[in-house]
Scaffold this motif. Structure first.
Motif, mmCIF file in Angstrom:
data_model
loop_
_atom_site.group_PDB
_atom_site.id
_atom_site.type_symbol
_atom_site.label_atom_id
_atom_site.label_comp_id
_atom_site.label_asym_id
_atom_site.label_seq_id
_atom_site.Cartn_x
_atom_site.Cartn_y
_atom_site.Cartn_z
ATOM 1 N N CYS A 234 0.859 -1.194 0.000
ATOM 2 C CA CYS A 234 0.000 0.000 0.000
ATOM 3 C C CYS A 234 0.893 1.240 0.000
ATOM 4 C CB CYS A 234 -0.895 0.010 1.237
ATOM 5 S SG CYS A 234 -1.834 1.542 1.396
ATOM 6 N N CYS A 237 -0.308 3.838 3.273
ATOM 7 C CA CYS A 237 0.055 3.621 4.686
ATOM 8 C C CYS A 237 1.283 2.720 4.835
ATOM 9 C CB CYS A 237 -1.126 3.055 5.462
ATOM 10 S SG CYS A 237 -1.455 1.304 5.139
ATOM 11 N N TRP A 239 1.629 -0.387 4.351
ATOM 12 C CA TRP A 239 1.350 -1.790 4.677
ATOM 13 C C TRP A 239 1.881 -2.665 3.543
ATOM 14 C CZ3 TRP A 239 -1.380 -5.166 1.571
ATOM 15 C CH2 TRP A 239 -1.705 -6.416 2.129
ATOM 16 N N CYS A 254 -6.070 -2.359 0.579
ATOM 17 C CA CYS A 254 -5.262 -2.406 1.800
ATOM 18 C C CYS A 254 -6.142 -2.705 3.011
ATOM 19 C CB CYS A 254 -4.545 -1.072 1.992
ATOM 20 S SG CYS A 254 -3.660 -0.975 3.556
ATOM 21 N N GLU A 256 -5.541 -2.190 6.016
ATOM 22 C CA GLU A 256 -5.362 -1.177 7.066
ATOM 23 C C GLU A 256 -6.096 0.124 6.748
ATOM 24 O OE1 GLU A 256 -3.766 -1.430 10.061
ATOM 25 O OE2 GLU A 256 -3.525 -3.560 9.624
ATOM 26 N N CYS A 257 -5.986 0.579 5.465
ATOM 27 C CA CYS A 257 -6.513 1.915 5.156
ATOM 28 C C CYS A 257 -7.492 1.927 3.978
ATOM 29 C CB CYS A 257 -5.369 2.904 4.910
ATOM 30 S SG CYS A 257 -4.581 2.721 3.299
HETATM 31 ZN ZN LIG Z 1 -2.881 1.182 3.430
#
Ligand SMILES: [Zn+2]
Length: 366
Positions: A234, A237, A239, A254, A256-257
């Motif tokens: 990503c 972020c 990741w 992603c 996470e985000c």
């Molecule tokens: Zn991300």
């Protein structure tokens, strides 16, 4: 002009000093590559018990062949340029060293002859030479690639064409380049039932250099292919995740985000070095080597690197968090205190490796 390197002195052409690739007259000698060659001499000394013959496949001035001969090897050089052949022969003679320099197409020559160690040190991509090199090399293949922009994904199409892999221009671009190169080399070796294992690799001043230990056998080659796979990343972020497989199953979003992610591969996900081997090379670099100290520093960092397939850039993380970065030693200590593994890397002063993910890194240092 005369150049002293290690314990040899060679004559090189002045006309192409500092010149760009392909321009000017004469036989090329690149002083920037002294570190590369000093480490090669360390490798040759470290494997001297099992290796005797060495092929400098891109001879030019003969510097590599001369240094290998000086390290006790039965050295051979090969170049199509008659001027280079004469110069390399004269440089062996000047140092009172034996060795053979052939005026041949090196691919044809490698198809016909076997050497314990084969060294490819071309301008740009080594790919046009690697098929023949895997047939010619018995025990070790050393490879330089200077086309770092295609390798790391900055010149995307060129990277895809040359290496048969999708490179992505991430913040760990130097390591991406190394792993794309290793992927292509491991896959090429496997076509000849050869298992290629990287035992030392480094990315320095715009080139990638790797040393592969070779083992013959279809089953060994099959096992080596298990080190290939894909990296999801990503850009927002930072990741990332990876999976060892030849059948891509990319993460598109992603976790996470939510940003859409990039996938690179197949890249080499396995170890890029063997720490014991790297340490033996560091010990074997002679004191006479001009870049000995720099080489030992580099190898000490490489030997201590974790085996994760990607590294982080501390400045990129703190930039993303909108905070000033902290001192690297303190930062790595905080990661270790939180129970994670962490190491510096040779890719740059702000780079590190860890088994923690981005969220765990954040928690560890806050
Ligand atoms: Zn991300």
């Amino acid at each position: 002009m005369e150049v002293r390197e290690g314990d040899v002195t060679i004559e090189v052409s002045e006309t192409r000093h500092g010149a760009s690739e392909g321009s000017g007259e004469g036989v090329f000698y690149n002083p920037v590559q002294e570190l590369n060659r000093d480490i090669t001499v360390g490798v040759l000394r470290a494997v001297a018990d099992e290796c005797d013959s060495y092929l400098d496949a891109m001879t030019a001035s003969g510097i590599r062949a001369v240094r290998a001969a000086s390290a006790g090897y039965s050295a051979t050089g090969c170049d199509v340029d008659p001027e280079a052949v004469d110069l390399a022969r004269a440089n062996l003679e000047r140092n009172d060293l034996a060795g053979e320099i052939h005026r041949r197409n090196v691919n044809a020559y490698m198809h016909e002859t076997r050497h314990d160690v084969v060294d490819l040190d071309p301008f740009g991509t080594p790919i046009p030479f690697v098929d023949a090199a895997f047939r010619s090399a018995r025990k070790y293949l050393c490879v330089t690639a200077t086309d770092t922009a295609p390798l790391c994904g900055a010149h995307f199409e060129s990277g895809v064409r040359s290496y048969g892999a999708v490179p992505r221009n991430t913040e760990f671009h130097a390591e991406m380049g190394l792993r794309v190169l290793l992927s292509a080399l491991v896959r090429t070796a496997a076509r000849y039932d050869v298992a290629a294992t990287p035992v030392l690799s480094h990315v320095s001043s715009h080139y990638v250099r790797t040393y592969l230990r070779l083992e013959r056998g279809a089953r060994a080659a099959d096992r080596r292919l298990e080190g290939l796979g894909y990296i999801d990343h990503c850009q927002r972020c930072l990741w990332r995740d990876h999976e060892a497989t030849l059948i891509a199953d990319p993460t598109t979003e992603c976790p996470e985000c939510g940003q859409s992610t990039w996938t690179a591969g197949p890249v080499w996900l396995g170890a890029a070095h063997d720490p014991t081997f790297v340490e033996s090379v560091a010990t074997a670099i002679p004191e006479t080597a001009g870049a000995a100290e720099k080489a030992r520093d580099l190898l000490s960092t490489v030997a201590g690197e974790l085996e994760t397939p990607t590294h982080y850039d501390q400045h990129r993380l703190y930039g993303r968090w909108g905070e000033p970065n902290v001192a690297m030693d303190e930062f790595l200590e905080a990661l270790r205190d939180a129970g994670h593994e962490a190491s510096r890397t040779h890719y740059g002063g702000t780079t590190f490796k860890t088994d923690a993910d981005v969220a765990e890194i954040y928690d560890a240092v806050h």
